[in-house]
Design an enzyme around this catalytic site. Structure first.
Site, PDB file in Angstrom:
ATOM      1  CG  ASP A   1      80.378  -0.538 -46.588  1.00 61.73           C
ATOM      2  OD1 ASP A   1      80.270  -0.543 -45.757  1.00 61.73           O
ATOM      3  OD2 ASP A   1      78.686  -0.631 -46.471  1.00 61.73           O
TER       4      ASP A   1
ATOM      5  CG  ASP B   1      81.740  -4.249 -44.406  1.00 62.47           C
ATOM      6  OD1 ASP B   1      81.165  -4.408 -43.049  1.00 62.47           O
ATOM      7  OD2 ASP B   1      81.791  -3.901 -45.109  1.00 62.47           O
TER       8      ASP B   1
END
Length: 150
Positions: free
Chosen positions: A106, A122
């Site tokens: 991330d 995401d």
């Protein structure tokens, strides 16, 4: 479309892993978003961390089912096709990370609000799911109108 989104996701994760793993933070839009490397072993907000195989099996099953649906000529709407395809793209992007690394990379961190760090995959899952819900609601309401003779 699926290949392009997956490629964009994986390229951005590669660049972040290569240049930001030393704790460096890059401001993208001041006071709005920055890039910071993070490893996520769970799902959204790091929930169920360490459940790698559960996520691999679940994501693979959902992606396989969705791909079968897309390519079996059952999908009659371009909007529905696009929505499901974008969700699948995000699923595949994060699945690659889970299989290859045991975690998901991330890096997109909003700075204007206290929110989880996320990635392109995401975003694809989220935007595709929102589009899918809107598509299904529009379809349901249009059929309701048809049933009433409108």
């Amino acid at each position: 479309m699926i290949l392009l989104i997956v490629a964009f996701d994986q390229i951005t994760k590669y660049l972040v892993q290569r240049y930001l793993t030393d704790g460096k933070i890059v401001t993208f839009i001041p006071k709005v978003v920055q890039f910071r490397y993070a490893e996520n072993t769970g799902m959204a907000f790091s929930l169920l961390g360490g459940a790698r195989w559960f996520f691999i099996v679940l994501t693979a099953a959902v992606c396989i089912g969705a791909l079968w649906y897309l390519f079996s000529n059952r999908c009659r709407s371009l909007w529905l096709y696009w929505s499901v395809g974008v969700v699948v793209s995000g699923g595949i992007g994060n699945l690659i990370d889970r299989i290859r690394l045991s975690y998901v990379i991330d890096f997109i961190e909003p700075t204007f609000v206290n929110f989880a760090i996320f990635n392109i995959a995401d975003s694809a899952v989220t935007l595709g799911a929102i589009s899918l819900v809107i598509c299904l609601l529009c379809d349901a309401f249009s059929k309701k109108g048809d049933a009433n003779g409108k």
